[in-house]
Design an enzyme around this catalytic site. Structure first.
Site, PDB file in Angstrom:
ATOM      1  N   GLY A 109       0.809  -1.222   0.000  1.00 17.08           N
ATOM      2  CA  GLY A 109       0.000   0.000   0.000  1.00 17.08           C
ATOM      3  C   GLY A 109       0.839   1.267   0.000  1.00 17.08           C
ATOM      4  O   GLY A 109       0.381   2.315  -0.458  1.00 17.08           O
ATOM      5  N   GLU A 112       1.561   1.805  -3.492  1.00 16.21           N
ATOM      6  CA  GLU A 112       0.284   2.159  -4.128  1.00 16.21           C
ATOM      7  C   GLU A 112      -0.137   3.587  -3.771  1.00 16.21           C
ATOM      8  O   GLU A 112      -0.690   4.304  -4.607  1.00 16.21           O
ATOM      9  CB  GLU A 112      -0.784   1.139  -3.706  1.00 16.21           C
ATOM     10  CG  GLU A 112      -0.483  -0.244  -4.271  1.00 16.21           C
ATOM     11  CD  GLU A 112      -1.326  -1.341  -3.659  1.00 16.21           C
ATOM     12  OE1 GLU A 112      -1.152  -1.613  -2.451  1.00 16.21           O
ATOM     13  OE2 GLU A 112      -2.162  -1.922  -4.359  1.00 16.21           O
ATOM     14  N   GLU A 132       2.773  -8.295  -1.588  1.00 15.40           N
ATOM     15  CA  GLU A 132       1.560  -8.933  -1.066  1.00 15.40           C
ATOM     16  C   GLU A 132       1.529 -10.437  -1.317  1.00 15.40           C
ATOM     17  O   GLU A 132       0.947 -11.194  -0.557  1.00 15.40           O
ATOM     18  CB  GLU A 132       0.304  -8.291  -1.689  1.00 15.40           C
ATOM     19  CG  GLU A 132       0.016  -6.875  -1.204  1.00 15.40           C
ATOM     20  CD  GLU A 132       0.714  -5.788  -2.006  1.00 15.40           C
ATOM     21  OE1 GLU A 132       1.651  -6.099  -2.780  1.00 15.40           O
ATOM     22  OE2 GLU A 132       0.320  -4.617  -1.843  1.00 15.40           O
TER      23      GLU A 132
END
Ligand code: CAA
Length: 258
Positions: A109, A112, A132
C-alpha cells in the site's frame, strides 16, 4: 487546524504537507491513517490558497504497506462490507497536484499510495515493491492497475508475482520515479518542486491534472473493480491467514494452496 494522530499536517506557503507518522509500524497504513490522510488532503484541496500537496514519510519508511495486523483476521465478507481501502478513493480524487517524497520502504500500500500521487520523487535509499504475494494476497490499493501503467506489463508482472523490491535507480529507469536525489536533499527538492507547481494558476493545474488522470483512467475503473473483488476474496483463504500470521510471528509462511 484539525488534530490528527497518525500524521503531521503543515501548511508552508501555498503547499500543504502531510507526513505519515506511525514510526512504530513503519508508517503502515491502518484505517485511521487512511481516514486522516484523506481528510487532510481533501481539506487542502478545498483551500484555494493551496496549489500543491506533498506526502512524505520518515527516513526509514514512506510506508511499509497496509497494516497487516489490522487485516489479518478479516474475512472476505468483512473486506467487502467495509470497503477496506475505500477511503483512499477520495485521496486519489483530489484536484490539487500531489507529490510523493519517498525515502526508505514504499511497499504494498505504500507503493500504491505513492502511485496515487502525481509525481514520485525518491531518495536514493527508496525501495519500491508489491510484496503482497508473500502474504497470500495481491495488491489491493490499485497496485495491479497503476504499476502496469507506470512501468509496463512485464516489469509490473515480475514485481507483483515475485514480491521483489526494487531500488530507487531501477524505479527511475522503469519510469515509476521522476527523479532520484540524495536522501539528505529529498525534502529540499520536494519543497522546490512543490513551490514551483504551487506558483502556477489553479485552473490550469486542475485542468492539467484532470487531463493526465483521464489518460491513465480510461480502462482503469474496470481494472480496479476487478482488483477489489479479487483482493477481498483472498480473505477467505487459509493462505491469507497463514501469510499474515507468519508475518506477525516473524517466520516464513507455510502455504497450503487453500
Ligand atoms: N503492517 C503492520 N505492521 C508492520 C508492517 C505492515 N505492513 N510493516 C512493518 N510493520 C511493523 C513490524 O511488524 C514491526 O513491528 P513490531 O516491532 O511490533 O514487531 C515494525 O513495524 C518494524 O518492522 P520490522 O521489524 O519488520 O522492520 P525491518 O526493518 O526488519 O523490516 C520491512 C522492514 C522489510 C519493511 C518489513 O517490516 C516488512 O516486510 N513489512 C511488511 C511489508 C509488506 O508485506 N507490505 C505489504 C502489506 S499488505 C498490503 O499493502 C495490501 C495492499 O495492497 C494495500
Amino acid at each position: 487546524m484539525t488534530e490528527y494522530e497518525t500524521i503531521l499536517v503543515e501548511r508552508r506557503g501555498r503547499v500543504g504537507w502531510i507526513t505519515l507518522n506511525r514510526p512504530q509500524a513503519l508508517n503502515a497504513l491502518n484505517s485511521q491513517l487512511a481516514q486522516e490522510v484523506t481528510a487532510a488532503a481533501v481539506a487542502f484541496d478545498a483551500d484555494h490558497g493551496i496549489g500543491a500537496i506533498v506526502v512524505t514519510g520518515s527516513e526509514k519508511a514512506f510506508a511499509a504497506g497496509a497494516d497487516i495486523k489490522e487485516m489479518e483476521s478479516m474475512s472476505a465478507a468483512d473486506m467487502r462490507a467495509t470497503d477496506h481501502f475505500g477511503a483512499w478513493d477520495d485521496f486519489a480524487a483530489v484536484r490539487t497536484p500531489v507529490i510523493a517524497a519517498v525515502s526508505g520502504f514504499a511497499l504494498g500500500g505504500g507503493c500504491e499510495l505513492a502511485m496515487m500521487c502525481d509525481i514520485i520523487l525518491a531518495a536514493d535509499t527508496a525501495k519500491f515493491g508489491q510484496p503482497e504475494i508473500n502474504l497470500g494476497v495481491i495488491p489491493g490499493m490499485g497496485g495491479t492497475q497503476r504499476l502496469i501503467r507506470a512501468v509496463g506489463y512485464y516489469k509490473a508482472a515480475e514485481l507483483i508475482l515475485s514480491g521483489r523490491m526494487m531500488g530507487a535507480e531501477e524505479a527511475e529507469r522503469a519510469g515509476l520515479v521522476s527523479r532520484v536525489v540524495p536522501a539528505s536533499d529529498l525534502l529540499t527538492e520536494a519543497t522546490t518542486l512543490a513551490d514551483t507547481i504551487a506558483s502556477k494558476g489553479l485552473p490550469s493545474l486542475y485542468a492539467a491534472k484532470a487531463a493526465l488522470d483521464a489518460a491513465m483512467e480510461t480502462p482503469l475503473a474496470d481494472g480496479l473493480a476487478h482488483e477489489k473483488q479479487a483482493f477481498a476474496a483472498l480473505f477467505d483463504t487459509a493462505d491469507q491467514k497463514e501469510g499474515m500470521s507468519a508475518f506477525r510471528e516473524k517466520r516464513s509462511p507455510d502455504f497450503t494452496n487453500r
